[in-house]
Design a protein around this motif. Sequence first.
Motif, PDB file in Angstrom:
ATOM      1  N   PHE A   1      49.854  58.551 145.739  1.00  0.00           N
ATOM      2  CA  PHE A   1      49.303  57.378 145.065  1.00  0.00           C
ATOM      3  C   PHE A   1      48.159  56.712 145.834  1.00  0.00           C
TER       4      PHE A   1
ATOM      5  N   GLY B   1      44.191  38.441 152.442  1.00  0.00           N
ATOM      6  CA  GLY B   1      43.611  37.486 151.492  1.00  0.00           C
ATOM      7  C   GLY B   1      43.828  36.031 151.855  1.00  0.00           C
TER       8      GLY B   1
ATOM      9  N   PHE C   1      52.827  36.541 145.687  1.00  0.00           N
ATOM     10  CA  PHE C   1      54.264  36.255 145.623  1.00  0.00           C
ATOM     11  C   PHE C   1      54.636  35.610 144.282  1.00  0.00           C
TER      12      PHE C   1
ATOM     13  N   TYR D   1      59.109  40.116 138.315  1.00  0.00           N
ATOM     14  CA  TYR D   1      59.408  41.507 138.682  1.00  0.00           C
ATOM     15  C   TYR D   1      60.461  41.552 139.782  1.00  0.00           C
TER      16      TYR D   1
END
Lengths: 134, 163
Positions: free
Chosen positions: B61, B116, B125, B131
Amino acid sequence: MTKTKNRKGLVIGAIVLVIVIALFGIIYSMTKPEANAGEKNITVTVIHKDLTEKVFDVQTDAENLEEVLIGEKIVEDNQTEFGLYILTADGETVNEMNQEWWCITKDGETLFTGAKDTLIADGDKYELTFTTGW
Amino acid sequence: MALDICLMAILGVVVYVLQVALGFLPNIELVSLCVVLFTLVFGKRIIGILAVFILLEGLTFGFGTWWFMYLYLWPLLALVTYFFRRMDSSLGWAMLSGAFGLLFGALGSIVYFVIGGVGGGVAYFLSGIPYDITHCIGNFILMLLLYKKLRNLLEKLRDKIYM
């Protein structure tokens, strides 16, 4: 005695877990961005490989950026298991073998959410920049 | 030694295949179950298993920011499992696995805090909380249903391999 102690630990653990789940739910409901109902004016600028720019001034009542990009045919709808993966924007297709990709920013700042999770508001400015290198 | 290397390679691939097979379901995964069981049954060999798994994930990936999360998240689960290794309750392991799923996003956001800043980490977060809750419930149910049977099976297999 040990069995009672273990059971006590499990019960406490279960209560703590449920409380933390509830807390996360509350935090999310308090902080999630609300989509603005009604018509919004947003701008999407596509910056091509040759640095030419095409500006799309969009009037929409879409809720998220993905709806705008696909609905206004700014990008081709390329759905993967991870959601929209932009390969073609304003007719220009990237070549992944050359590590080319479309970078989405908002007012020049990196977006940390995908197009589907980016809720739009009136006056927002987005950029799609042809980028080379991962 | 050779037996250990083969076992770690095979189990690493098993975890990888299970992850890819369920990849279409958002945050429903068997990796947590495998990490817990393999740590309990095979002990320190989990290090090699995770090395194979994480490398295969990166090769498949791409080595994105998520891959750096994997470098510490799965070993952390193995470490916590080792700490609680004397626990033999399906419910206990289900709760631990559920808690790991719930905290997956929070722990993963560390990478985004680094690249970031505070804004990036917090945004990652907060946007991932739904999820994480799904991940928690999925992990809890899978562990509750499968822990006992799979642990017994794996221990029998281990005893046959290392007799």
